[in-house]
Motif scaffolding. Sequence first.
Motif, PDB file in Angstrom:
ATOM      1  N   GLU A 430      -9.127 -60.650  14.962  1.00 23.24           N
ATOM      2  CA  GLU A 430      -8.850 -59.328  14.418  1.00 23.24           C
ATOM      3  C   GLU A 430      -8.986 -59.320  12.896  1.00 23.24           C
ATOM      4  OE1 GLU A 430      -5.193 -57.810  15.931  1.00 23.24           O
ATOM      5  OE2 GLU A 430      -5.884 -57.856  18.020  1.00 23.24           O
ATOM      6  N   ALA A 431      -9.341 -58.145  12.359  1.00 25.53           N
ATOM      7  CA  ALA A 431      -9.612 -58.001  10.929  1.00 25.53           C
ATOM      8  C   ALA A 431      -8.401 -58.331  10.069  1.00 25.53           C
ATOM      9  CB  ALA A 431     -10.090 -56.579  10.642  1.00 25.53           C
ATOM     10  N   GLY A 432      -7.215 -58.175  10.615  1.00 23.65           N
ATOM     11  CA  GLY A 432      -6.014 -58.469   9.851  1.00 23.65           C
ATOM     12  C   GLY A 432      -5.898 -59.922   9.424  1.00 23.65           C
ATOM     13  N   PHE A 433      -6.674 -60.796  10.071  1.00 18.68           N
ATOM     14  CA  PHE A 433      -6.635 -62.218   9.710  1.00 18.68           C
ATOM     15  C   PHE A 433      -7.803 -62.623   8.805  1.00 18.68           C
ATOM     16  CE2 PHE A 433      -4.462 -62.179  13.930  1.00 18.68           C
ATOM     17  CZ  PHE A 433      -3.216 -62.571  13.478  1.00 18.68           C
ATOM     18  N   SER A 434      -8.561 -61.639   8.305  1.00 22.68           N
ATOM     19  CA  SER A 434      -9.762 -61.969   7.541  1.00 22.68           C
ATOM     20  C   SER A 434      -9.448 -62.754   6.268  1.00 22.68           C
ATOM     21  CB  SER A 434     -10.541 -60.694   7.200  1.00 22.68           C
ATOM     22  OG  SER A 434      -9.741 -59.817   6.426  1.00 22.68           O
ATOM     23  N   SER A 435      -8.297 -62.541   5.682  1.00 21.40           N
ATOM     24  CA  SER A 435      -7.979 -63.230   4.422  1.00 21.40           C
ATOM     25  C   SER A 435      -7.642 -64.697   4.626  1.00 21.40           C
ATOM     26  CB  SER A 435      -6.806 -62.528   3.716  1.00 21.40           C
ATOM     27  OG  SER A 435      -5.627 -62.606   4.501  1.00 21.40           O
ATOM     28  N   VAL A 436      -7.265 -65.074   5.830  1.00 24.81           N
ATOM     29  CA  VAL A 436      -6.929 -66.487   6.083  1.00 24.81           C
ATOM     30  C   VAL A 436      -7.965 -67.162   6.973  1.00 24.81           C
ATOM     31  CG1 VAL A 436      -4.454 -66.138   5.759  1.00 24.81           C
ATOM     32  CG2 VAL A 436      -5.437 -65.888   8.042  1.00 24.81           C
ATOM     33  N   ARG A 437      -8.958 -66.395   7.440  1.00 18.35           N
ATOM     34  CA  ARG A 437      -9.974 -66.977   8.319  1.00 18.35           C
ATOM     35  C   ARG A 437     -10.932 -67.858   7.521  1.00 18.35           C
ATOM     36  NH1 ARG A 437     -11.619 -62.676  10.588  1.00 18.35           N
ATOM     37  NH2 ARG A 437     -10.215 -62.925  12.357  1.00 18.35           N
ATOM     38  N   PRO A 438     -11.087 -69.137   7.903  1.00 17.41           N
ATOM     39  CA  PRO A 438     -12.034 -69.995   7.195  1.00 17.41           C
ATOM     40  C   PRO A 438     -13.473 -69.673   7.575  1.00 17.41           C
ATOM     41  CG  PRO A 438     -10.624 -71.266   8.704  1.00 17.41           C
ATOM     42  CD  PRO A 438     -10.400 -69.828   8.983  1.00 17.41           C
ATOM     43  N   SER A 439     -14.377 -70.024   6.690  1.00 16.77           N
ATOM     44  CA  SER A 439     -15.808 -69.908   6.943  1.00 16.77           C
ATOM     45  C   SER A 439     -16.459 -71.216   6.513  1.00 16.77           C
ATOM     46  CB  SER A 439     -16.392 -68.736   6.145  1.00 16.77           C
ATOM     47  OG  SER A 439     -17.801 -68.689   6.289  1.00 16.77           O
ATOM     48  N   LYS A 450     -21.918 -89.789  13.627  1.00 10.92           N
ATOM     49  CA  LYS A 450     -21.758 -91.091  14.269  1.00 10.92           C
ATOM     50  C   LYS A 450     -20.287 -91.344  14.581  1.00 10.92           C
ATOM     51  CE  LYS A 450     -25.768 -93.152  11.955  1.00 10.92           C
ATOM     52  NZ  LYS A 450     -26.231 -94.217  11.027  1.00 10.92           N
ATOM     53  N   TYR A 451     -20.042 -92.176  15.559  1.00 11.12           N
ATOM     54  CA  TYR A 451     -18.669 -92.508  15.937  1.00 11.12           C
ATOM     55  C   TYR A 451     -17.971 -93.212  14.782  1.00 11.12           C
ATOM     56  CZ  TYR A 451     -19.861 -91.076  20.621  1.00 11.12           C
ATOM     57  OH  TYR A 451     -20.247 -90.324  21.711  1.00 11.12           O
ATOM     58  N   GLY A 452     -16.774 -92.732  14.458  1.00 10.68           N
ATOM     59  CA  GLY A 452     -16.010 -93.299  13.360  1.00 10.68           C
ATOM     60  C   GLY A 452     -16.470 -92.881  11.987  1.00 10.68           C
ATOM     61  N   GLU A 453     -17.436 -91.988  11.898  1.00 17.36           N
ATOM     62  CA  GLU A 453     -17.975 -91.578  10.600  1.00 17.36           C
ATOM     63  C   GLU A 453     -16.987 -90.699   9.850  1.00 17.36           C
ATOM     64  OE1 GLU A 453     -21.691 -88.876   8.811  1.00 17.36           O
ATOM     65  OE2 GLU A 453     -21.713 -89.552  10.904  1.00 17.36           O
ATOM     66  N   ALA A 454     -16.875 -90.931   8.543  1.00 23.03           N
ATOM     67  CA  ALA A 454     -16.095 -90.065   7.661  1.00 23.03           C
ATOM     68  C   ALA A 454     -16.957 -88.859   7.302  1.00 23.03           C
ATOM     69  CB  ALA A 454     -15.674 -90.808   6.413  1.00 23.03           C
ATOM     70  N   LEU A 455     -16.417 -87.684   7.509  1.00 23.22           N
ATOM     71  CA  LEU A 455     -17.180 -86.459   7.357  1.00 23.22           C
ATOM     72  C   LEU A 455     -16.452 -85.519   6.404  1.00 23.22           C
ATOM     73  CD1 LEU A 455     -19.716 -85.005   8.633  1.00 23.22           C
ATOM     74  CD2 LEU A 455     -18.103 -83.956  10.240  1.00 23.22           C
ATOM     75  N   LYS A 456     -17.198 -84.942   5.459  1.00 27.64           N
ATOM     76  CA  LYS A 456     -16.648 -83.933   4.560  1.00 27.64           C
ATOM     77  C   LYS A 456     -17.033 -82.544   5.088  1.00 27.64           C
ATOM     78  CE  LYS A 456     -14.997 -86.810   1.454  1.00 27.64           C
ATOM     79  NZ  LYS A 456     -13.520 -86.948   1.232  1.00 27.64           N
ATOM     80  N   VAL A 457     -16.044 -81.718   5.292  1.00 27.80           N
ATOM     81  CA  VAL A 457     -16.269 -80.362   5.765  1.00 27.80           C
ATOM     82  C   VAL A 457     -15.862 -79.396   4.658  1.00 27.80           C
ATOM     83  CG1 VAL A 457     -15.728 -78.640   7.529  1.00 27.80           C
ATOM     84  CG2 VAL A 457     -15.828 -81.072   8.151  1.00 27.80           C
ATOM     85  N   ARG A 458     -16.811 -78.599   4.223  1.00 27.70           N
ATOM     86  CA  ARG A 458     -16.551 -77.635   3.149  1.00 27.70           C
ATOM     87  C   ARG A 458     -16.432 -76.242   3.767  1.00 27.70           C
ATOM     88  NH1 ARG A 458     -19.384 -78.257  -2.667  1.00 27.70           N
ATOM     89  NH2 ARG A 458     -18.277 -80.221  -2.342  1.00 27.70           N
ATOM     90  N   PHE A 459     -15.445 -75.488   3.315  1.00 30.94           N
ATOM     91  CA  PHE A 459     -15.193 -74.162   3.885  1.00 30.94           C
ATOM     92  C   PHE A 459     -14.615 -73.246   2.831  1.00 30.94           C
ATOM     93  CE2 PHE A 459     -11.334 -76.604   4.331  1.00 30.94           C
ATOM     94  CZ  PHE A 459     -10.300 -75.714   4.115  1.00 30.94           C
ATOM     95  N   GLN A 460     -14.613 -71.965   3.122  1.00 26.89           N
ATOM     96  CA  GLN A 460     -14.063 -70.962   2.227  1.00 26.89           C
ATOM     97  C   GLN A 460     -12.945 -70.196   2.911  1.00 26.89           C
ATOM     98  OE1 GLN A 460     -17.503 -68.598   1.115  1.00 26.89           O
ATOM     99  NE2 GLN A 460     -17.925 -69.880  -0.682  1.00 26.89           N
ATOM    100  N   VAL A 461     -11.945 -69.845   2.122  1.00 26.46           N
ATOM    101  CA  VAL A 461     -10.866 -68.956   2.557  1.00 26.46           C
ATOM    102  C   VAL A 461     -10.633 -67.969   1.426  1.00 26.46           C
ATOM    103  CG1 VAL A 461      -8.425 -68.751   3.136  1.00 26.46           C
ATOM    104  CG2 VAL A 461      -9.767 -70.626   4.083  1.00 26.46           C
ATOM    105  N   LYS A 462     -10.740 -66.679   1.706  1.00 28.13           N
ATOM    106  CA  LYS A 462     -10.659 -65.663   0.659  1.00 28.13           C
ATOM    107  C   LYS A 462      -9.231 -65.403   0.185  1.00 28.13           C
ATOM    108  CE  LYS A 462     -15.079 -64.846   0.695  1.00 28.13           C
ATOM    109  NZ  LYS A 462     -15.920 -65.263  -0.450  1.00 28.13           N
ATOM    110  N   GLY A 463      -8.245 -65.704   1.023  1.00 22.27           N
ATOM    111  CA  GLY A 463      -6.863 -65.486   0.649  1.00 22.27           C
ATOM    112  C   GLY A 463      -6.197 -66.778   0.225  1.00 22.27           C
TER     113      GLY A 463
END
Length: 543
Positions: A430-439, A450-463
């Motif tokens: 729902e739109a009410g969660f748009s400020s906390v929804r990650p992208s 790969k198994y055991g791989e360290a992974l960096k995940v970059r995301f945005q949160v507007k709120g």
Amino acid sequence: MSPSLSLLIIPLLIFHMVAAATGTGKGQWQLLHKNIGIVGMHMQLLHNDRVIMLDRTDFGFSNLTFPNSKCRTNPREMVVKTDCTAHSLEYDVAANTCRALFVQTNVWCSSGSLSPDGTLVQTGGFNDGDRAVRTFTPCATCDWREINAGLAARRWYATNHILPDGRQIVIGGRRQFNYEFYPKTKAAENTYSLPFLVQTNDAIAENNLYPFVFLNVDGNLFIFANNRAILFDYNKNRVVRTYPQIPGGDPRCYPSTGSAVLLPLRNLHAPNVEAEVLICGGAPRGAFQQTISGRFTGALKTCARIKITDPNPTWAMETMPGARVMSDMVLLPNGNVLIINGAAVGTAGWEMGRNPVLSPFVYKPKNRVGSRFEVQSASNIPRMYHSSAVLLRDGRVLVAGSNPHTYYNFSNVLFPTELRLEAFSPSYLEAGFSSVRPSIVSPASQTKVKYGEALKVRFQVKGSLARGAVSVTMVAPPFTTHSFAMNQRVLVLEAQDLREVAKWTYEVGVTAAGSAVLAPPGFYLLFVVHQEIPSHGIWVRMV
């Protein structure tokens, strides 16, 4: 993010921003198609965001014709030997369009699994399809390929599961108290006896078809049939452990059809990873026989939960807001369970269900007992026998199917054959969660991990970001039919080193599962979850 992924996400995001404007906090329904032409009896999401659907070839003529006057001719067909209508299709999620697919043999009550390269391997069925293997490789113009004698035994109402080495095991089916592997090798050409399926077979009702099968964290298989479960070493063909009978002793497998999930796996790098199974709904013992005689019995309203890795495991019973039989259980990206479709009275089978349950339930496994269930907004379409549901990459749940008749039957029946396609949007969209929804910004979709791989995940949160409420989940897309989602699995990757890298942009470190026992090879949907609100997923491939 790749340009192609951006183009796919934008229209789906716009849909949710508009549709959620009148949200109720209990999810929303959207009718996608008034008629897709076939019954969505079997469904599988592929890593190109297409959903493959199949019904059965002996329903008669479907409402979906092949282009260019293409026809299927099959002298072994029991209903229509020359059929110019389709019984399988590919649904394009972003375009909301369907493409007819050509399936030669009868896939009724079959099973399936994705191979590590994303090919759908679909096994068994009825009549000329009971020993067939069908494969579908994701591409714009691909169609089914069939191997007529690909199985060593007839498989009808069997269950498949992918194994750590990339093979799939095919277990049970009507009058088959054994299992086999696919693809075939000289070392595994035949079937292997499984006496547990004999022990759980009820006269007349059976109640051990489509057994609930999960790969445990020790590499063995948890197999539940009827009202009992074992831990099974398929390499040595031996039972490792026998679990207690489910309290009350009522059956939960087809045709007394309940449903089951392996709850999300957490703390994946702990010395001992815990695994827990939840089984909900079904029909009381004797209900199938009574229904045959015209006496309809109320479904079960209980769920049973067991930690299958405990040294002395016991079942814990819970009560749903209402009784359900023939419902689907869908693991959501935030770790909750959606219980959807089904009826409150009767069993699976032709004309054997009554009182459709139109409101889904959400089950929150981390809440305290007594506050785990929430009733959701109701659909206006009964989803009875031969219904199914699958999670999509945008977080919606696609719902199709329902046909309790021997043929397509649209009039003068209690529950007409259902060809409408709809989607349920859980409240997190729902739109009410748009400020906390990650992208998610990176990695790009289709990244190999790969198994055991360290992974960096970059995301945005507007709120405002709640730093202690961020996690990353990986969801294995299942093959769903007859109220059971084969290979469904959620991994929770522990968030580490969360840091802000730009305005509204963050990076979190996670470590992939350390072995194929925890995460069998293949494609997964990866989500960032913030305050229980998931992002749209991206595809990653475990290799």
